[in-house]
Write a protein that holds these residues in place. Structure first.
Motif, PDB file in Angstrom:
ATOM      1  N   LYS A 117       0.779  -1.235  -0.115  1.00 55.18           N
ATOM      2  CA  LYS A 117      -0.044   0.115   0.219  1.00 55.18           C
ATOM      3  C   LYS A 117       0.749   1.214   0.110  1.00 55.18           C
ATOM      4  CE  LYS A 117      -2.138   1.269   3.819  1.00 55.18           C
ATOM      5  NZ  LYS A 117      -2.906   1.369   4.905  1.00 55.18           N
ATOM      6  N   VAL A 118       1.755   1.218   1.042  1.00 55.18           N
ATOM      7  CA  VAL A 118       2.545   2.471   0.830  1.00 55.18           C
ATOM      8  C   VAL A 118       3.728   2.750  -0.127  1.00 55.18           C
ATOM      9  CG1 VAL A 118       2.538   2.575   3.559  1.00 55.18           C
ATOM     10  CG2 VAL A 118       4.423   1.382   2.491  1.00 55.18           C
ATOM     11  N   ALA A 119       4.037   1.552  -0.812  1.00 58.55           N
ATOM     12  CA  ALA A 119       4.849   1.815  -2.174  1.00 58.55           C
ATOM     13  C   ALA A 119       3.864   2.347  -3.214  1.00 58.55           C
ATOM     14  CB  ALA A 119       5.313   0.376  -2.226  1.00 58.55           C
ATOM     15  N   ALA A 120       2.648   1.858  -3.254  1.00 63.91           N
ATOM     16  CA  ALA A 120       1.883   2.401  -4.290  1.00 63.91           C
ATOM     17  C   ALA A 120       1.524   3.821  -4.189  1.00 63.91           C
ATOM     18  CB  ALA A 120       0.483   1.637  -4.486  1.00 63.91           C
ATOM     19  N   TRP A 121       1.342   4.094  -2.682  1.00 59.90           N
ATOM     20  CA  TRP A 121       1.401   5.918  -2.417  1.00 59.90           C
ATOM     21  C   TRP A 121       2.467   6.507  -2.922  1.00 59.90           C
ATOM     22  CZ3 TRP A 121      -1.743   5.520   2.611  1.00 59.90           C
ATOM     23  CH2 TRP A 121      -3.094   4.949   2.264  1.00 59.90           C
ATOM     24  N   GLY A 122       3.733   5.998  -2.989  1.00 52.67           N
ATOM     25  CA  GLY A 122       4.861   6.813  -3.356  1.00 52.67           C
ATOM     26  C   GLY A 122       6.039   6.700  -2.136  1.00 52.67           C
ATOM     27  N   ALA A 123       5.821   5.947  -0.932  1.00 53.10           N
ATOM     28  CA  ALA A 123       6.971   5.913  -0.116  1.00 53.10           C
ATOM     29  C   ALA A 123       8.194   5.574  -0.694  1.00 53.10           C
ATOM     30  CB  ALA A 123       6.503   4.955   0.746  1.00 53.10           C
ATOM     31  N   ASP A 124       9.277   6.051  -0.185  1.00 52.56           N
ATOM     32  CA  ASP A 124      10.567   5.912  -1.119  1.00 52.56           C
ATOM     33  C   ASP A 124      11.089   4.695  -0.503  1.00 52.56           C
ATOM     34  OD1 ASP A 124      11.281   8.457  -2.331  1.00 52.56           O
ATOM     35  OD2 ASP A 124      10.745   9.129  -0.273  1.00 52.56           O
ATOM     36  N   ALA A 125      10.979   4.003   0.536  1.00 53.41           N
ATOM     37  CA  ALA A 125      11.568   2.956   0.966  1.00 53.41           C
ATOM     38  C   ALA A 125      10.553   2.357   2.238  1.00 53.41           C
ATOM     39  CB  ALA A 125      12.946   3.167   2.021  1.00 53.41           C
ATOM     40  N   VAL A 126      10.696   1.335   2.947  1.00 48.06           N
ATOM     41  CA  VAL A 126       9.737   0.580   3.680  1.00 48.06           C
ATOM     42  C   VAL A 126      10.713   0.198   4.985  1.00 48.06           C
ATOM     43  CG1 VAL A 126       9.396  -1.402   2.562  1.00 48.06           C
ATOM     44  CG2 VAL A 126       7.812  -0.634   4.119  1.00 48.06           C
ATOM     45  N   LEU A 127      10.483   0.027   6.100  1.00 48.10           N
ATOM     46  CA  LEU A 127      11.149  -0.524   7.180  1.00 48.10           C
ATOM     47  C   LEU A 127      10.209  -1.508   7.704  1.00 48.10           C
ATOM     48  CD1 LEU A 127      13.148   1.191  10.227  1.00 48.10           C
ATOM     49  CD2 LEU A 127      11.413  -0.944  10.379  1.00 48.10           C
ATOM     50  N   VAL A 128      10.509  -2.908   7.653  1.00 46.43           N
ATOM     51  CA  VAL A 128       9.851  -4.150   7.862  1.00 46.43           C
ATOM     52  C   VAL A 128      10.283  -4.513   9.275  1.00 46.43           C
ATOM     53  CG1 VAL A 128       9.112  -6.278   7.304  1.00 46.43           C
ATOM     54  CG2 VAL A 128       9.196  -4.475   5.358  1.00 46.43           C
ATOM     55  N   GLN A 129       9.456  -4.766  10.256  1.00 45.55           N
ATOM     56  CA  GLN A 129       9.745  -5.103  11.583  1.00 45.55           C
ATOM     57  C   GLN A 129       9.068  -6.789  11.936  1.00 45.55           C
ATOM     58  OE1 GLN A 129      10.131  -2.993  15.195  1.00 45.55           O
ATOM     59  NE2 GLN A 129       8.912  -4.599  16.103  1.00 45.55           N
TER      60      GLN A 129
END
Length: 353
Positions: free
Chosen positions: A129-141
């Motif tokens: 979802k956040v990648a589709a919204w344009g986030a530059d990277a994602v932190l996965v815990q």
């Protein structure tokens, strides 16, 4: 010669090393963040326990301590989130991280200002979802991590997310050394993020007595008695007592802590109610859980600021059982990167053989 691991994370943020210090409330202040930044990692300033003015002062202090890039962690559902984002833009902070997914328009506003947006997620669908919204990277815990956590292990969650999105993925939950960084890179991550490991450094402002409690405790527990949501903390007599307390006593404690947090944060009761409504929106939270959330900042403050582990809770990842020292951030990051580089070279040699 300083070891260099060039990854999409280092290129995106401008830091020397693919190591991130997470935005821990009451812990990730200017002293720790600037020490991480000066050591070549990405330090994240925790703002959820700060007023807007306190955040402005903290950013200024970090700026006075380092010229390196750093970030600020924000609550996307805070009633003054817009004002905080404007503050980051004015101060040209390099990275905005979020514990919850920010709205699409907030991501666009930050990106238009040249700020790197990195939300934290605990599920593949949230990353998508956040990648589709344009986030530059994602932190996965993964579930090994401290604080609010999920049930899926990092080794299962990380490859799911790496395969699902085409933006850099930062791995969190269970990392503390160079072997973990090498493993994360092998999974396809662009770097690792650590909370407990950075909390237990010389540069952390957590009182020494509390650090010694961490070093002397190897057991963590995931409890809902702190704020109604799964929360990984050290198992202590206080936590055992919370686990055994009833609903009524828990709600009474939550009301008292809500009043304390209102005084500390400078928030009004209407502001706290608006934040509570924002927390409920789109989530299966009861009003009791929203009210219990007031426990988190005050119980953490009792330990992390006031130095009373007997009166507070201590968020912790499972890696606490493997940590027995208090290095400086420079020693820690240099050691992690050097070890990771050695592991990767060794794997390359094995392949060549």
């Amino acid at each position: 010669m300083e070891q260099v691991l060039d990854t999409p994370l280092t290129r995106l943020t401008g830091v020397r090393h693919p190591v991130v210090q997470t935005g821990m409330g009451w812990v990730a202040g200017p002293r720790l963040v600037s020490a991480v930044a000066n050591a070549g990692g990405l330090g994240i300033l925790a703002s959820a326990t700060m007023t807007l003015d306190q955040l402005a002062t903290a950013i200024e202090e970090v700026r006075s301590r380092t010229d390196a890039p750093f970030g600020v962690n924000l609550r996307a559902d805070a009633s003054d989130a817009g004002d905080r984002i404007d503050l980051l833009i004015r101060n040209r902070v390099k990275v905005a991280s979020f514990a919850l997914a920010p709205r699409q328009e907030l991501i666009a506003k930050l990106k238009d200002a040249g700020i790197v947006v990195i939300p934290s997620v605990g599920a593949r669908r949230h990353a998508e979802k956040v990648a589709a919204w344009g986030a530059d990277a994602v932190l996965v815990q993964g579930g090994e991590g401290g604080g609010h956590t999920g049930a899926v292990a990092t080794t299962l969650l990380l490859p799911q997310v790496v395969d699902a999105v085409d933006i850099p993925v930062i791995a969190a939950g269970g990392f503390f050394d160079g072997r973990g960084l090498a493993a994360a890179l092998a999974y396809g991550a662009a770097g690792v993020a650590m909370g407990t490991r950075f909390l237990l450094t010389k540069d952390s402002s957590v009182p020494d007595a509390v650090k010694q409690t961490y070093l002397g405790t190897s057991e963590t527990v995931v409890t809902r008695q702190v704020d109604g949501m799964p929360h990984r903390v050290l198992r202590t007599p206080l936590v055992n007592g919370l686990e055994q307390s009833g609903r009524v006593s828990g709600l009474i404690r939550a009301v008292r802590n809500a009043a304390k947090f209102r005084r500390v944060s400078g928030m009004s009761w209407p502001g706290m109610i608006r934040d509570g409504l924002a927390m409920r929106h789109g989530k299966e939270l009861t009003w009791s859980q929203v009210l219990m959330a007031a426990n988190t900042p005050m119980l953490l403050k009792a330990a992390m600021v006031d130095g009373r582990p007997d009166l507070g809770v201590m968020a912790s990842g499972q890696v606490v059982a493997l940590i027995d020292d208090l290095p400086s951030c420079e020693e820690l990051i240099d050691g992690i990167v050097t070890q990771a580089a050695g592991v990767l070279r060794g794997l390359g040699a094995n392949l060549a053989g």
